[in-house]
Design a protein around this motif. Sequence first.
Motif, PDB file in Angstrom:
ATOM      1  N   GLY A   1       0.794  -1.218   0.000  1.00  0.00           N
ATOM      2  CA  GLY A   1       0.000   0.000   0.000  1.00  0.00           C
ATOM      3  C   GLY A   1       0.829   1.272   0.000  1.00  0.00           C
ATOM      4  N   ASN A   2       2.127   1.144   0.243  1.00  0.00           N
ATOM      5  CA  ASN A   2       3.020   2.306   0.276  1.00  0.00           C
ATOM      6  C   ASN A   2       4.216   2.051  -0.638  1.00  0.00           C
ATOM      7  OD1 ASN A   2       3.859   4.828   1.092  1.00  0.00           O
ATOM      8  ND2 ASN A   2       4.818   4.113   2.979  1.00  0.00           N
ATOM      9  N   TYR A   3       3.949   1.351  -1.730  1.00  0.00           N
ATOM     10  CA  TYR A   3       5.022   0.885  -2.603  1.00  0.00           C
ATOM     11  C   TYR A   3       5.834   2.028  -3.197  1.00  0.00           C
ATOM     12  CZ  TYR A   3       7.379  -0.847  -6.740  1.00  0.00           C
ATOM     13  OH  TYR A   3       8.325  -1.094  -7.696  1.00  0.00           O
ATOM     14  N   ILE A   4       5.192   3.072  -3.677  1.00  0.00           N
ATOM     15  CA  ILE A   4       5.908   4.132  -4.397  1.00  0.00           C
ATOM     16  C   ILE A   4       6.984   4.770  -3.526  1.00  0.00           C
ATOM     17  CG2 ILE A   4       5.691   6.436  -5.426  1.00  0.00           C
ATOM     18  CD1 ILE A   4       3.067   5.585  -6.638  1.00  0.00           C
ATOM     19  N   SER A   5       6.687   5.027  -2.264  1.00  0.00           N
ATOM     20  CA  SER A   5       7.670   5.656  -1.385  1.00  0.00           C
ATOM     21  C   SER A   5       8.819   4.698  -1.071  1.00  0.00           C
ATOM     22  CB  SER A   5       7.004   6.145  -0.101  1.00  0.00           C
ATOM     23  OG  SER A   5       6.130   7.224  -0.380  1.00  0.00           O
ATOM     24  N   HIS A   6       8.507   3.422  -0.807  1.00  0.00           N
ATOM     25  CA  HIS A   6       9.566   2.434  -0.612  1.00  0.00           C
ATOM     26  C   HIS A   6      10.430   2.342  -1.861  1.00  0.00           C
ATOM     27  CE1 HIS A   6       8.702   0.456   3.262  1.00  0.00           C
ATOM     28  NE2 HIS A   6       7.428   0.732   3.024  1.00  0.00           N
ATOM     29  N   HIS A   7       9.770   2.295  -3.014  1.00  0.00           N
ATOM     30  CA  HIS A   7      10.491   2.154  -4.280  1.00  0.00           C
ATOM     31  C   HIS A   7      11.395   3.358  -4.536  1.00  0.00           C
ATOM     32  CE1 HIS A   7      11.345   0.966  -8.380  1.00  0.00           C
ATOM     33  NE2 HIS A   7      10.851   2.104  -8.837  1.00  0.00           N
ATOM     34  N   SER A   8      10.911   4.549  -4.265  1.00  0.00           N
ATOM     35  CA  SER A   8      11.693   5.756  -4.527  1.00  0.00           C
ATOM     36  C   SER A   8      12.933   5.828  -3.643  1.00  0.00           C
ATOM     37  CB  SER A   8      10.821   6.996  -4.313  1.00  0.00           C
ATOM     38  OG  SER A   8       9.739   7.016  -5.219  1.00  0.00           O
TER      39      SER A   8
END
Length: 361
Positions: A141-148
């Motif tokens: 659910g918080n993939y984009i921030s982890h990915h960045s």
Amino acid sequence: MYVKVENLKEGDILLDDVIGKSPVPLMEKETTLTNWHIKILEAFLVNEVAIVEGQLSEVVVKTETSEEKKSNKITPIPSQRTDFFQHYLQSVEEHKKEFQKWQAGGGVDIVKIREMILPLLDKAIDNPDVFWKILNYVEKGNYISHHSISTGLLSGMIAMQLDYEKGMVVQSALAGTLADCGMARINPRILLKETSLTAGERKEVDNHPFLSYKMVKDIKLLKQEAKLAVFQHHERLDGSGYVNGVKAEKLLLISRIVALADVFHAMTAERPYRDRQLIFKVLEMFRQDFFGQFDLSAVKALTNLFTKLPSGTTVQLSDGQIATILFMKQQHPTRPLLQLQKDDTILDLEKRRDLYIEKIL
């Protein structure tokens, strides 16, 4: 004097290099042999080696305790590890707040981005094995921030492995962190979707490098090379990428680094509509399935980050078996020689292509 391998004992010292099938010595001269070394020699079918005369009978061997064997791993001390992951999760939360501001129409605060990623990069440099653990923290659910944050860290570390000067290591990390900032301009419904995207939704998402570039193009603390990397992070050397389908001669090395870091993390982390793949399997895919798409020097640097595992490291295999690393091969770094813990069987992953290392224990 020459001694048959079956007659070796702990404490014997090699007189000469032991040469295997690769140009790199299997073991270097003056190595003091342990049971680990002897098992490796047996596994590689070495018949005899030259040792310093008298070592068989005169050397008093100090047996390693279980605690000493554990200390051979590259795992940082608990306080360092805890500090890193607390800092990592804090950076992810800070990125999430910034992303929400971008969704509301706000601009990129490059000072805050630097504060998120650069201190974390400094800690990762001291403890490169943390990348094995980061992937376990990713929340769908918080993939984009982890990915960045992870893409920024990986980009900086790859640049360092390639001996970039400090300024460009920083710019690589910043470019990796900001590569997906344009996703904030995508319909939130698409970002939260847990099933495959439609053709129309995919087209909208594929435009995010252009949107990211628009958000960073006027930032003075970001060099032009980093801005271009943000725009080009989905391009490929063979021209198969997007947005413009440009080829190798038009891709700066920093663009190639961010592109590699971006795909590597996307493949090895849990995503809303895709399960993670094994690290070593993905590293092999870059050399085989994706050959010609990614810069080989960057792929080698990325591989080095994950394969500096000393003898004695305990790992879990893709079939659930627990094993201990005996020997990491320079020519085949993702295919080490292992010893299974259940029955002490020697397992050469170079010959067992159906198995991969899944995680470090």
